[in-house]
Design an enzyme around this catalytic site. Structure first.
Site, PDB file in Angstrom:
ATOM      1  CB  THR A  20     -14.602   4.567   4.860  1.00 13.18           C
ATOM      2  OG1 THR A  20     -13.193   4.280   4.809  1.00 13.18           O
ATOM      3  CG2 THR A  20     -14.820   6.067   4.743  1.00 13.18           C
TER       4      THR A  20
ATOM      5  CB  VAL B 199     -12.077   8.661   6.489  1.00 14.57           C
ATOM      6  CG1 VAL B 199     -13.559   9.016   6.314  1.00 14.57           C
ATOM      7  CG2 VAL B 199     -11.207   9.855   6.116  1.00 14.57           C
TER       8      VAL B 199
ATOM      9  CE1 TYR C 224      -3.945   2.170   0.491  1.00 19.96           C
ATOM     10  CE2 TYR C 224      -2.667   3.204   2.255  1.00 19.96           C
ATOM     11  CZ  TYR C 224      -3.758   3.208   1.405  1.00 19.96           C
ATOM     12  OH  TYR C 224      -4.669   4.233   1.455  1.00 19.96           O
TER      13      TYR C 224
ATOM     14  CE  LYS D  90      -3.689   5.275  -1.654  1.00 23.94           C
ATOM     15  NZ  LYS D  90      -4.758   5.904  -2.477  1.00 23.94           N
TER      16      LYS D  90
END
Length: 219
Positions: A172, A170, A135, A139
């Site tokens: 989510t 966040v 990841y 990014k």
């Protein structure tokens, strides 16, 4: 104002809610064929969307943290080639394909903004903990894509702003399982702060990575 939002997840949907009072918002997601793991189909989707543009604001809110049952790696021995390739397909190559079509998607004159959701963990200079190799690397690649694209786009469209954004942690489905003890934002809080950041940027700020509070994050 005409805006294009890519992704209908928590943050993407919040961006739509906050941008709709400003003008016309077009939304694309997997349901429309915007599947970065099927790039040929995704590009057809983008070409089709260009008929509704050009857009003064493009927000790429797509992204992936977990692929199938492969969680972010805690150790190098956990690296899986297919999972890493999927991370790059969604988190780096996908946004690059959007930028590939900037000529037909982004407004040709006047102030325009392309913003893609990156992450603080994609910063090489800010990496003090390690882990999350795939990841982080995807990014970091996205950040380089944004930086490089901003230079080329500025030659033809000097009023364009091309940036990467860190939305914070966040609440989510993507990030909640990994929030730990970190302070979290709702999607609406994050989107509102990010829009405030975008509103304050000028073409001199293009090609950078910004956090939700407006601070610049080192590459």
């Amino acid at each position: 104002m005409r805006a294009l939002v890519l992704g209908r997840g928590g943050i993407g949907a919040a961006f739509v809610r906050h941008l709709e009072p400003r003008g016309t918002v077009t939304v694309l997601s997997r349901q429309d064929g915007l599947d970065w793991e099927r790039p040929e189909v995704a590009q057809e989707c983008l070409v089709g969307a260009s008929a509704l543009g050009p857009f003064e604001v493009i927000v790429d809110a797509t992204g992936m943290l977990v692929w199938q049952d492969h969680l972010p790696e805690k150790r190098l021995e956990a690296i899986n080639a297919k999972a890493m390739a999927a991370q790059f397909a969604v988190n780096a190559i996908g946004p690059a394909l959007v930028l590939k079509h900037y000529d037909r998607l982004l407004a040709p004159a006047g102030r325009s903004v392309f913003a893609t959701l990156s992450a603080r963990v994609g910063s090489i200079g800010d990496n003090h903990l390690g882990g999350w190799i795939s990841y982080r690397a995807a990014k970091a690649a996205l950040n380089q894509i944004v930086r490089t694209a901003s230079i080329e786009i500025a030659r033809k469209r000097p009023d364009a702003i091309v940036v990467a954004l860190h939305p914070g942690t966040v609440a989510t489905n993507l990030s909640s399982p990994f929030a730990g003890r970190r302070d979290t934002f709702t999607p609406d809080q994050s989107a509102r702060m990010l829009i405030d950041v975008l509103d304050g940027l000028t073409p001199r700020d293009t090609g950078q990575l910004y956090a939700y509070d407006g601070t610049r994050i080192p590459w």
